[in-house]
Design a protein around this motif. Structure first.
Motif, PDB file in Angstrom:
ATOM      1  N   GLY A   1       7.990  12.892   7.882  1.00 42.35           N
ATOM      2  CA  GLY A   1       8.807  14.098   7.950  1.00 42.35           C
ATOM      3  C   GLY A   1       9.484  14.227   9.304  1.00 42.35           C
ATOM      4  N   LEU A   2       9.914  15.432   9.606  1.00 41.03           N
ATOM      5  CA  LEU A   2      10.668  15.662  10.831  1.00 41.03           C
ATOM      6  C   LEU A   2       9.801  15.658  12.090  1.00 41.03           C
ATOM      7  CD1 LEU A   2      13.500  16.225  11.835  1.00 41.03           C
ATOM      8  CD2 LEU A   2      13.082  18.654  11.504  1.00 41.03           C
TER       9      LEU A   2
ATOM     10  N   ASP B   1       3.888  14.153   1.096  1.00 40.41           N
ATOM     11  CA  ASP B   1       4.720  13.043   1.584  1.00 40.41           C
ATOM     12  C   ASP B   1       4.125  11.720   1.124  1.00 40.41           C
ATOM     13  OD1 ASP B   1       6.398  14.799   3.019  1.00 40.41           O
ATOM     14  OD2 ASP B   1       5.043  14.771   4.741  1.00 40.41           O
ATOM     15  N   THR B   2       4.997  10.744   0.947  1.00 44.00           N
ATOM     16  CA  THR B   2       4.550   9.413   0.536  1.00 44.00           C
ATOM     17  C   THR B   2       5.170   8.371   1.451  1.00 44.00           C
ATOM     18  OG1 THR B   2       4.329   7.891  -1.334  1.00 44.00           O
ATOM     19  CG2 THR B   2       6.384   9.114  -1.181  1.00 44.00           C
ATOM     20  N   ARG B   3       4.491   7.257   1.571  1.00 41.18           N
ATOM     21  CA  ARG B   3       4.975   6.154   2.410  1.00 41.18           C
ATOM     22  C   ARG B   3       4.486   4.846   1.815  1.00 41.18           C
ATOM     23  NH1 ARG B   3       7.504   5.063   7.711  1.00 41.18           N
ATOM     24  NH2 ARG B   3       7.207   2.837   7.821  1.00 41.18           N
ATOM     25  N   ARG B   4       5.305   3.819   1.886  1.00 43.45           N
ATOM     26  CA  ARG B   4       4.945   2.491   1.405  1.00 43.45           C
ATOM     27  C   ARG B   4       4.819   1.554   2.595  1.00 43.45           C
ATOM     28  NH1 ARG B   4       8.878   0.982  -2.719  1.00 43.45           N
ATOM     29  NH2 ARG B   4       7.462   2.138  -4.058  1.00 43.45           N
ATOM     30  N   PHE B   5       3.689   0.859   2.676  1.00 47.60           N
ATOM     31  CA  PHE B   5       3.454  -0.134   3.722  1.00 47.60           C
ATOM     32  C   PHE B   5       3.390  -1.508   3.068  1.00 47.60           C
ATOM     33  CE2 PHE B   5       1.553   3.757   5.383  1.00 47.60           C
ATOM     34  CZ  PHE B   5       2.075   3.805   6.663  1.00 47.60           C
ATOM     35  N   SER B   6       4.148  -2.457   3.597  1.00 44.91           N
ATOM     36  CA  SER B   6       4.091  -3.831   3.091  1.00 44.91           C
ATOM     37  C   SER B   6       3.194  -4.650   4.012  1.00 44.91           C
ATOM     38  CB  SER B   6       5.499  -4.418   3.001  1.00 44.91           C
ATOM     39  OG  SER B   6       6.144  -4.320   4.239  1.00 44.91           O
ATOM     40  N   ALA B   7       3.057  -5.935   3.725  1.00 38.69           N
ATOM     41  CA  ALA B   7       2.142  -6.812   4.468  1.00 38.69           C
ATOM     42  C   ALA B   7       2.362  -6.702   5.978  1.00 38.69           C
ATOM     43  CB  ALA B   7       2.323  -8.248   4.023  1.00 38.69           C
ATOM     44  N   GLY B   8       1.257  -6.549   6.700  1.00 42.74           N
ATOM     45  CA  GLY B   8       1.316  -6.467   8.153  1.00 42.74           C
ATOM     46  C   GLY B   8       0.338  -5.442   8.691  1.00 42.74           C
TER      47      GLY B   8
ATOM     48  N   LEU C   1       0.851  -1.186   0.000  1.00 44.05           N
ATOM     49  CA  LEU C   1       0.000   0.000   0.000  1.00 44.05           C
ATOM     50  C   LEU C   1       0.885   1.234   0.000  1.00 44.05           C
ATOM     51  CD1 LEU C   1      -2.871   1.308   0.391  1.00 44.05           C
ATOM     52  CD2 LEU C   1      -2.388   1.215   2.851  1.00 44.05           C
ATOM     53  N   ASN C   2       0.736   2.066  -1.042  1.00 40.71           N
ATOM     54  CA  ASN C   2       1.442   3.341  -1.120  1.00 40.71           C
ATOM     55  C   ASN C   2       0.440   4.435  -0.795  1.00 40.71           C
ATOM     56  OD1 ASN C   2       4.158   2.602  -2.371  1.00 40.71           O
ATOM     57  ND2 ASN C   2       2.701   1.575  -3.706  1.00 40.71           N
ATOM     58  N   VAL C   3       0.814   5.341   0.109  1.00 43.72           N
ATOM     59  CA  VAL C   3      -0.095   6.408   0.528  1.00 43.72           C
ATOM     60  C   VAL C   3       0.558   7.772   0.332  1.00 43.72           C
ATOM     61  CG1 VAL C   3      -1.292   4.920   2.182  1.00 43.72           C
ATOM     62  CG2 VAL C   3       0.635   6.311   2.951  1.00 43.72           C
ATOM     63  N   TRP C   4      -0.307   8.801   0.205  1.00 41.69           N
ATOM     64  CA  TRP C   4       0.149  10.175   0.063  1.00 41.69           C
ATOM     65  C   TRP C   4      -0.548  11.044   1.099  1.00 41.69           C
ATOM     66  CZ3 TRP C   4      -0.197   6.809  -3.907  1.00 41.69           C
ATOM     67  CH2 TRP C   4       0.918   6.708  -4.758  1.00 41.69           C
ATOM     68  N   SER C   5       0.132  12.102   1.520  1.00 44.78           N
ATOM     69  CA  SER C   5      -0.407  12.996   2.553  1.00 44.78           C
ATOM     70  C   SER C   5      -1.259  14.124   1.986  1.00 44.78           C
ATOM     71  CB  SER C   5       0.737  13.599   3.379  1.00 44.78           C
ATOM     72  OG  SER C   5       1.551  14.423   2.556  1.00 44.78           O
ATOM     73  N   ARG C   6      -1.253  14.294   0.663  1.00 41.29           N
ATOM     74  CA  ARG C   6      -2.074  15.331   0.047  1.00 41.29           C
ATOM     75  C   ARG C   6      -2.867  14.731  -1.102  1.00 41.29           C
ATOM     76  NH1 ARG C   6       1.276  20.487  -1.150  1.00 41.29           N
ATOM     77  NH2 ARG C   6      -0.804  21.394  -1.148  1.00 41.29           N
TER      78      ARG C   6
ATOM     79  N   ASP D   1       3.369  12.730  11.767  1.00 42.50           N
ATOM     80  CA  ASP D   1       3.131  11.291  11.745  1.00 42.50           C
ATOM     81  C   ASP D   1       2.002  11.031  10.745  1.00 42.50           C
ATOM     82  OD1 ASP D   1       0.496  11.345  13.094  1.00 42.50           O
ATOM     83  OD2 ASP D   1       1.639  11.869  14.894  1.00 42.50           O
ATOM     84  N   TRP D   2       1.680   9.757  10.531  1.00 44.53           N
ATOM     85  CA  TRP D   2       0.691   9.388   9.516  1.00 44.53           C
ATOM     86  C   TRP D   2      -0.726   9.249  10.067  1.00 44.53           C
ATOM     87  CZ3 TRP D   2       0.923   9.730   4.445  1.00 44.53           C
ATOM     88  CH2 TRP D   2       2.190   9.904   3.871  1.00 44.53           C
ATOM     89  N   ASP D   3      -0.942   9.533  11.338  1.00 41.53           N
ATOM     90  CA  ASP D   3      -2.295   9.461  11.893  1.00 41.53           C
ATOM     91  C   ASP D   3      -3.173  10.537  11.250  1.00 41.53           C
ATOM     92  OD1 ASP D   3      -4.319   8.518  13.624  1.00 41.53           O
ATOM     93  OD2 ASP D   3      -3.904  10.153  15.027  1.00 41.53           O
ATOM     94  N   ASP D   4      -4.284  10.118  10.680  1.00 39.36           N
ATOM     95  CA  ASP D   4      -5.231  11.024  10.013  1.00 39.36           C
ATOM     96  C   ASP D   4      -4.575  11.852   8.904  1.00 39.36           C
ATOM     97  OD1 ASP D   4      -7.224  10.104  11.690  1.00 39.36           O
ATOM     98  OD2 ASP D   4      -6.985  11.731  13.133  1.00 39.36           O
ATOM     99  N   ALA D   5      -3.587  11.284   8.221  1.00 38.52           N
ATOM    100  CA  ALA D   5      -2.854  12.031   7.196  1.00 38.52           C
ATOM    101  C   ALA D   5      -3.033  11.484   5.784  1.00 38.52           C
ATOM    102  CB  ALA D   5      -1.362  12.058   7.544  1.00 38.52           C
ATOM    103  N   ILE D   6      -3.612  10.307   5.616  1.00 37.98           N
ATOM    104  CA  ILE D   6      -3.707   9.694   4.288  1.00 37.98           C
ATOM    105  C   ILE D   6      -4.804  10.374   3.474  1.00 37.98           C
ATOM    106  CG2 ILE D   6      -4.196   7.563   3.024  1.00 37.98           C
ATOM    107  CD1 ILE D   6      -2.936   6.050   5.408  1.00 37.98           C
ATOM    108  N   ARG D   7      -4.398  10.890   2.278  1.00 31.70           N
ATOM    109  CA  ARG D   7      -5.338  11.593   1.398  1.00 31.70           C
ATOM    110  C   ARG D   7      -5.475  10.913   0.030  1.00 31.70           C
ATOM    111  NH1 ARG D   7      -4.966  14.126   5.626  1.00 31.70           N
ATOM    112  NH2 ARG D   7      -5.705  16.197   6.130  1.00 31.70           N
ATOM    113  N   GLY D   8      -4.650   9.899  -0.215  1.00 34.02           N
ATOM    114  CA  GLY D   8      -4.707   9.134  -1.464  1.00 34.02           C
ATOM    115  C   GLY D   8      -3.884   7.864  -1.313  1.00 34.02           C
ATOM    116  N   TYR D   9      -4.186   6.855  -2.152  1.00 36.11           N
ATOM    117  CA  TYR D   9      -3.447   5.597  -2.043  1.00 36.11           C
ATOM    118  C   TYR D   9      -3.448   4.824  -3.358  1.00 36.11           C
ATOM    119  CZ  TYR D   9      -8.068   3.409  -1.482  1.00 36.11           C
ATOM    120  OH  TYR D   9      -9.358   2.995  -1.654  1.00 36.11           O
ATOM    121  N   TYR D  10      -2.511   3.879  -3.429  1.00 40.86           N
ATOM    122  CA  TYR D  10      -2.401   2.940  -4.537  1.00 40.86           C
ATOM    123  C   TYR D  10      -2.018   1.613  -3.907  1.00 40.86           C
ATOM    124  CZ  TYR D  10      -0.599   0.669  -8.735  1.00 40.86           C
ATOM    125  OH  TYR D  10      -0.368  -0.209  -9.760  1.00 40.86           O
ATOM    126  N   CYS D  11      -2.766   0.555  -4.207  1.00 40.91           N
ATOM    127  CA  CYS D  11      -2.524  -0.731  -3.556  1.00 40.91           C
ATOM    128  C   CYS D  11      -2.392  -1.838  -4.594  1.00 40.91           C
ATOM    129  CB  CYS D  11      -3.677  -1.039  -2.586  1.00 40.91           C
ATOM    130  SG  CYS D  11      -3.225  -2.164  -1.249  1.00 40.91           S
TER     131      CYS D  11
END
Length: 135
Positions: A118-119, A100-107, A89-94, A122-132
């Protein structure tokens, strides 16, 4: 008497705090009620207690889903997620796959607030788009 009470209290805490297990399903359990494979499950709620994470409303993400704009009432609401076996699962913050983007693997990720973005974020309530995707 006081030392016996202390020993009992310590033993109780050790039993309760031993192996922290989240309520989140395992990667192999990511499927619909009729058994159709899913890529991921996104949840609106998490908790300071791991056994109460992966709760609230659930968004079922099908393999091959490419969603640059989250569905109504889902943008910025994901607090826990589980990615299926052999999926990513690839996610974006906007919106529109920006930011920002992040990739999550199985789990399972019971608390997205523990995943740095970022500095200082965190990713809580930050996902605005995804590709799985799944293999």
């Amino acid at each position: 008497m006081a030392s016996a009470l202390l020993v009992t209290l310590v033993a109780s805490v050790a039993v309760l705090g031993g192996g922290v297990e989240a309520q989140c399903p395992g990667p192999s359990e990511v499927h619909t009620a009729n058994g159709t494979r899913l890529c991921a499950l996104l949840y609106t709620d998490d908790s300071p207690y791991y056994d109460q994470c992966c709760a609230g409303a659930v968004l079922e993400v099908e393999p091959g889903s490419d969603v640059p704009y989250m569905p109504y009432k889902w943008s910025g609401r994901t607090s826990s997620l589980v990615v299926g076996t052999r999926c990513e699962l690839n996610v974006w913050s906007r919106r529109g796959k920006e930011g920002d983007t992040r990739r999550f693997s199985a789990g399972a990720v019971p608390r997205l607030q523990e995943v740095h973005r970022g500095l200082f974020g965190d990713w809580d309530d930050a996902i605005r788009g995804y590709y799985c995707t799944c293999k």
